[in-house]
Write a protein that holds these residues in place. Structure first.
Motif, PDB file in Angstrom:
ATOM      1  N   ASN A 172      -3.079   7.374   0.080  1.00 56.23           N
ATOM      2  CA  ASN A 172      -3.835   6.864  -0.741  1.00 56.23           C
ATOM      3  C   ASN A 172      -4.968   7.635  -1.253  1.00 56.23           C
ATOM      4  O   ASN A 172      -5.613   7.875  -2.322  1.00 56.23           O
ATOM      5  CB  ASN A 172      -4.190   5.388  -0.696  1.00 56.23           C
ATOM      6  N   ASN A 181       0.910  -1.325  -0.176  1.00 60.60           N
ATOM      7  CA  ASN A 181      -0.008  -0.080  -0.087  1.00 60.60           C
ATOM      8  C   ASN A 181       0.839   1.115  -0.022  1.00 60.60           C
ATOM      9  O   ASN A 181       0.404   2.307  -0.529  1.00 60.60           O
ATOM     10  CB  ASN A 181      -0.949  -0.108   1.300  1.00 60.60           C
ATOM     11  N   ALA A 182       2.104   1.172   0.698  1.00 58.25           N
ATOM     12  CA  ALA A 182       2.973   2.238   0.455  1.00 58.25           C
ATOM     13  C   ALA A 182       3.351   2.542  -0.923  1.00 58.25           C
ATOM     14  O   ALA A 182       3.639   3.782  -1.496  1.00 58.25           O
ATOM     15  CB  ALA A 182       4.178   2.250   1.210  1.00 58.25           C
ATOM     16  N   ILE A 229      -0.685   6.000   5.584  1.00 61.03           N
ATOM     17  CA  ILE A 229      -1.002   5.477   4.224  1.00 61.03           C
ATOM     18  C   ILE A 229      -2.128   5.507   3.470  1.00 61.03           C
ATOM     19  O   ILE A 229      -2.244   5.654   2.401  1.00 61.03           O
ATOM     20  CB  ILE A 229      -0.449   3.824   4.224  1.00 61.03           C
TER      21      ILE A 229
END
Length: 100
Positions: free
Chosen positions: A69, A10-11, A65
């Motif tokens: 996003n 996700n990073a 994070i």
């Protein structure tokens, strides 16, 4: 291990928004290939992830994070919507056959 992979993937997603944002920004056809519904749903999904991270998990790193996003998805969505509006405003209005 799963938590680490989640954080890593996700990073890394944050960097994958850059080419999409660039393509939308440069679009000459009003970003017609971009689904505003899809990107908008990802904005909502990321907003719920931010809320989950902040209020349920209490995990600052997870929340940050998710926030990145969320901001990235929102940027693609907003730029695409703006490009589409600008394209449609510049497009000459044609009479539709049913209006004759």
């Amino acid at each position: 291990m799963i938590a680490g992979l989640y954080i890593l993937t996700n990073a890394a997603r944050i960097f994958t928004y850059v080419p999409q944002l660039r393509a939308v920004w440069r679009s000459a056809d009003g970003a017609r290939d971009i689904s505003l519904l899809t990107w908008g749903s990802w904005v909502v999904a990321n907003a719920t992830a931010v809320a989950y991270g902040a209020f349920v998990a209490g995990d600052l790193f997870f929340t940050l994070i998710a926030m990145l996003n969320l901001v990235s998805c929102a940027a693609v969505t907003l730029v695409a919507a703006r490009r589409r509006r600008a394209f449609e405003a510049a497009e000459p209005r044609r009479m539709k056959p049913e209006s004759l």
